[in-house]
Write a protein that holds these residues in place. Structure first.
Motif, PDB file in Angstrom:
ATOM      1  N   ALA A  90       1.009  -1.006   0.072  1.00 17.89           N
ATOM      2  CA  ALA A  90      -0.021  -0.040  -0.039  1.00 17.89           C
ATOM      3  C   ALA A  90       0.871   1.078  -0.088  1.00 17.89           C
ATOM      4  N   VAL A  91       0.552   2.196  -1.036  1.00 15.48           N
ATOM      5  CA  VAL A  91       1.364   3.477  -0.991  1.00 15.48           C
ATOM      6  C   VAL A  91       0.461   4.599  -0.943  1.00 15.48           C
ATOM      7  N   TYR A  92       0.706   5.496  -0.172  1.00 12.42           N
ATOM      8  CA  TYR A  92       0.061   6.774   0.217  1.00 12.42           C
ATOM      9  C   TYR A  92       0.918   8.070   0.554  1.00 12.42           C
ATOM     10  N   GLY A  93       0.050   9.107   0.571  1.00 13.33           N
ATOM     11  CA  GLY A  93       1.339  10.188   0.933  1.00 13.33           C
ATOM     12  C   GLY A  93       0.897  10.563   2.252  1.00 13.33           C
ATOM     13  N   GLY A  94       1.846  11.823   2.766  1.00 13.67           N
ATOM     14  CA  GLY A  94       1.713  11.971   4.369  1.00 13.67           C
ATOM     15  C   GLY A  94       2.764  11.144   5.079  1.00 13.67           C
ATOM     16  N   VAL A  95       3.481  10.267   4.571  1.00 17.37           N
ATOM     17  CA  VAL A  95       4.707   9.530   5.139  1.00 17.37           C
ATOM     18  C   VAL A  95       5.735   9.446   4.107  1.00 17.37           C
ATOM     19  N   SER A  96       6.938   9.085   4.767  1.00 11.67           N
ATOM     20  CA  SER A  96       8.149   9.150   3.721  1.00 11.67           C
ATOM     21  C   SER A  96       8.044   8.370   2.758  1.00 11.67           C
ATOM     22  N   ILE A  97       8.494   8.967   1.695  1.00 11.43           N
ATOM     23  CA  ILE A  97       8.521   8.187   0.154  1.00 11.43           C
ATOM     24  C   ILE A  97       9.532   7.146   0.222  1.00 11.43           C
ATOM     25  N   ASN A  98      10.665   7.250   1.071  1.00 12.72           N
ATOM     26  CA  ASN A  98      12.046   6.431   0.700  1.00 12.72           C
ATOM     27  C   ASN A  98      11.596   4.832   0.928  1.00 12.72           C
ATOM     28  N   PRO A  99      11.042   4.464   2.174  1.00 10.81           N
ATOM     29  CA  PRO A  99      10.718   3.164   2.308  1.00 10.81           C
ATOM     30  C   PRO A  99       9.615   2.602   1.266  1.00 10.81           C
ATOM     31  N   GLN A 100       8.726   3.219   0.900  1.00  9.90           N
ATOM     32  CA  GLN A 100       7.959   2.680  -0.332  1.00  9.90           C
ATOM     33  C   GLN A 100       8.803   2.475  -1.608  1.00  9.90           C
ATOM     34  N   MET A 101       9.722   3.514  -1.994  1.00 14.59           N
ATOM     35  CA  MET A 101      10.508   3.309  -3.000  1.00 14.59           C
ATOM     36  C   MET A 101      11.437   1.975  -2.867  1.00 14.59           C
ATOM     37  N   LYS A 102      11.963   1.754  -1.698  1.00 13.52           N
ATOM     38  CA  LYS A 102      12.893   0.738  -1.629  1.00 13.52           C
ATOM     39  C   LYS A 102      12.138  -0.413  -1.466  1.00 13.52           C
ATOM     40  N   GLY A 103      10.787  -0.583  -1.197  1.00 14.95           N
ATOM     41  CA  GLY A 103      10.205  -1.802  -0.851  1.00 14.95           C
ATOM     42  C   GLY A 103       9.269  -2.311  -2.202  1.00 14.95           C
ATOM     43  N   MET A 104       9.658  -1.493  -3.182  1.00 14.55           N
ATOM     44  CA  MET A 104       8.740  -1.625  -4.572  1.00 14.55           C
ATOM     45  C   MET A 104       9.089  -2.793  -5.360  1.00 14.55           C
ATOM     46  N   PHE A 105      10.494  -3.349  -5.276  1.00 14.71           N
ATOM     47  CA  PHE A 105      10.953  -4.289  -6.149  1.00 14.71           C
ATOM     48  C   PHE A 105      10.216  -5.790  -5.873  1.00 14.71           C
ATOM     49  N   GLY A 106       9.735  -6.483  -6.643  1.00 13.98           N
ATOM     50  CA  GLY A 106       9.030  -7.574  -6.605  1.00 13.98           C
ATOM     51  C   GLY A 106       7.419  -7.445  -6.227  1.00 13.98           C
ATOM     52  N   VAL A 107       6.887  -6.407  -6.140  1.00 14.79           N
ATOM     53  CA  VAL A 107       5.523  -6.247  -5.707  1.00 14.79           C
ATOM     54  C   VAL A 107       4.782  -6.506  -6.993  1.00 14.79           C
ATOM     55  N   GLU A 108       3.747  -7.355  -6.685  1.00 17.03           N
ATOM     56  CA  GLU A 108       2.818  -7.696  -7.807  1.00 17.03           C
ATOM     57  C   GLU A 108       1.440  -7.018  -7.810  1.00 17.03           C
ATOM     58  N   VAL A 109       1.060  -6.757  -6.558  1.00 15.66           N
ATOM     59  CA  VAL A 109      -0.214  -6.001  -6.378  1.00 15.66           C
ATOM     60  C   VAL A 109       0.091  -4.605  -5.588  1.00 15.66           C
ATOM     61  N   VAL A 111      -1.627  -1.200  -4.062  1.00 15.77           N
ATOM     62  CA  VAL A 111      -2.560  -0.450  -3.797  1.00 15.77           C
ATOM     63  C   VAL A 111      -2.294   0.844  -3.385  1.00 15.77           C
ATOM     64  N   ALA A 112      -2.695   2.069  -4.120  1.00 16.00           N
ATOM     65  CA  ALA A 112      -2.430   3.503  -4.082  1.00 16.00           C
ATOM     66  C   ALA A 112      -3.407   4.541  -4.274  1.00 16.00           C
ATOM     67  N   THR A 113      -2.761   5.775  -3.581  1.00 14.97           N
ATOM     68  CA  THR A 113      -3.840   6.851  -3.902  1.00 14.97           C
ATOM     69  C   THR A 113      -2.894   7.546  -5.241  1.00 14.97           C
ATOM     70  N   PRO A 114      -3.604   8.340  -6.062  1.00 17.83           N
ATOM     71  CA  PRO A 114      -2.982   8.566  -7.258  1.00 17.83           C
ATOM     72  C   PRO A 114      -1.735   9.583  -6.991  1.00 17.83           C
ATOM     73  N   GLY A 115      -1.997  10.471  -6.271  1.00 19.07           N
ATOM     74  CA  GLY A 115      -0.805  11.471  -6.052  1.00 19.07           C
ATOM     75  C   GLY A 115       0.551  10.878  -5.536  1.00 19.07           C
ATOM     76  N   ARG A 116       0.520   9.750  -4.802  1.00 13.53           N
ATOM     77  CA  ARG A 116       1.863   9.299  -4.437  1.00 13.53           C
ATOM     78  C   ARG A 116       2.168   8.098  -5.255  1.00 13.53           C
ATOM     79  N   LEU A 117       1.424   7.592  -6.042  1.00 10.78           N
ATOM     80  CA  LEU A 117       1.597   6.768  -7.111  1.00 10.78           C
ATOM     81  C   LEU A 117       2.556   7.293  -8.243  1.00 10.78           C
ATOM     82  N   LEU A 118       1.991   8.532  -8.727  1.00  6.19           N
ATOM     83  CA  LEU A 118       2.702   9.545  -9.526  1.00  6.19           C
ATOM     84  C   LEU A 118       4.205   9.980  -9.006  1.00  6.19           C
ATOM     85  N   ASP A 119       4.140  10.498  -7.792  1.00  3.13           N
ATOM     86  CA  ASP A 119       5.486  10.537  -7.357  1.00  3.13           C
ATOM     87  C   ASP A 119       6.577   9.462  -7.357  1.00  3.13           C
TER      88      ASP A 119
END
Length: 362
Positions: A90-109, A111-119
């Motif tokens: 799950a990715v969304y704004g209001g929290v640091s983007i770095n852990p989300q960027m690092k955790g993205m490798f190998g994610v298949e599903v 779930v996101a809010t549009p703004g954070r997904l674009l970032d």
């Protein structure tokens, strides 16, 4: 997980999604729609090979952080006993983007809010150019809440061929706009709101004054031995003030609203779900995204602006196959507005007087 049989919306939509067709599902919040797309998507993915890259296969878009977290939790709950592990995030704004960027490798599903997904896409953390499934939850809100520009940018990055699933509480112009923008002709499945049974909810209203409203609420919680309740306030300020007063009177309460940090909102909600907090005070925006199993009581401390919001509020209880109680505190100034709400709802609510009740000490 306690499901004994599918809810009407699940019965009608799961076969369509399994068949690979595009779908437009119209159903109210609380009708079991999240499982409609989670189950068939996981069924398909578990039979495919694991992908180890930054290309997302399944993208689920939702308007609020709370809803994103909730959908991700449903995915995780259903993945536990599958043939293979399916990575969801799950990715969304209001929290640091770095852990989300690092955790993205190998994610298949994802779930996101549009703004954070674009970032994240701008940071090259992932790609949505090869998605096979797109799910847009609460599609009716997605364009109304000012997401239009972000959604159009995201649509331009997606492949033309994919399965698209839209869920919405209403079928309106904005939903039609999304359909046209995605050039899809989905199978339409509609479960009418009246199938979500308002008659399962016992509704009571108490006539109070502005001065007695707070003490009466505390009296109600203590005298009726209300173990847990979701209490609605009309503003963030009112929610904070109310939670503070309850705590001072030894009733464990916490407030959740848009001005609180994501960490604090998630923590407060978790404590309430686990029974550590007796009263959760919420505003309408946050109230829409809250799903709590078997919530017995909802209290309207202040009336919402619209009759539809009133129905959404009391619909937090009596969900799925449960029964529930909705209590509303009404002042003289609220009476006309409360009549309008009852008329729109098509149901009369008994108004009980309170002036004889001794509120001394509350």
């Amino acid at each position: 997980m306690g499901f004994l049989k599918p809810f009407p919306i699940q019965e009608q939509t799961v076969p369509v999604i399994l068949s690979g067709k595009d779908l437009m599902g119209i159903a109210q919040t609380g009708s079991g729609k999240t499982a409609c797309f989670v189950m068939p998507i996981l069924e398909k993915l578990q039979n495919e090979e694991v992908k180890k890259d930054r290309n997302i296969q399944v993208l689920v878009l939702a308007p609020t952080r709370e809803l994103v977290i909730q959908i991700d939790e449903v995915f995780r709950a259903f993945t536990e006993n599958l043939k293979r592990e399916i990575r969801t995030m799950a990715v969304y704004g209001g929290v640091s983007i770095n852990p989300q960027m690092k955790g993205m490798f190998g994610v298949e599903v994802l779930v996101a809010t549009p703004g954070r997904l674009l970032d994240l896409i701008e940071h090259k953390a992932l790609s949505i150019s090869q998605i096979t499934h797109l799910v847009i939850d609460e599609a009716d809100k997605m364009f109304q809440l000012g997401f239009e520009e972000e959604m159009n940018k995201l649509f331009a990055m997606m492949p033309a061929t994919k399965q698209t699933v839209l869920f919405s509480a209403t079928l309106n112009d904005k939903v039609e706009e999304i359909k046209n923008r995605l050039t899809i002709d989905p199978v339409l499945v509609e479960v009418k709101p009246d199938e979500i049974d308002i008659d399962k909810i016992t509704q009571l209203a108490y006539l109070v004054t502005e001065e007695t409203k707070g003490p009466f609420l505390r009296y109600l919680i203590k005298e009726q031995n209300i173990k847990q309740a979701l209490v609605f306030a009309s503003s963030t300020r009112s929610a904070d003030h109310l939670a503070e007063k309850l705590n001072k009177n030894k009733i464990p309460a916490t407030a959740v609203h848009g001005k609180k940090s994501q960490g604090s909102r998630t923590g407060n909600l978790k404590e309430f779900k686990e029974g550590d907090t007796q009263i959760l005070v919420a505003t309408d925006l946050i109230g829409r995204g809250i799903h709590i199993e078997s919530l017995a009581v909802v209290i309207n401390y202040e009336l919402p602006r619209s009759p539809l919001d009133y129905i959404h509020r009391i619909g937090r209880t009596g969900r799925a196959l449960e029964t529930g109680t909705a209590i509303t505190l009404v002042t003289e100034a609220d009476l006309q507005h409360f009549r309008v709400i009852q008329k729109k709802m098509g149901k009369k609510v008994q108004l009980l007087r309170t002036e004889e009740i001794n509120l001394h000490g509350y």
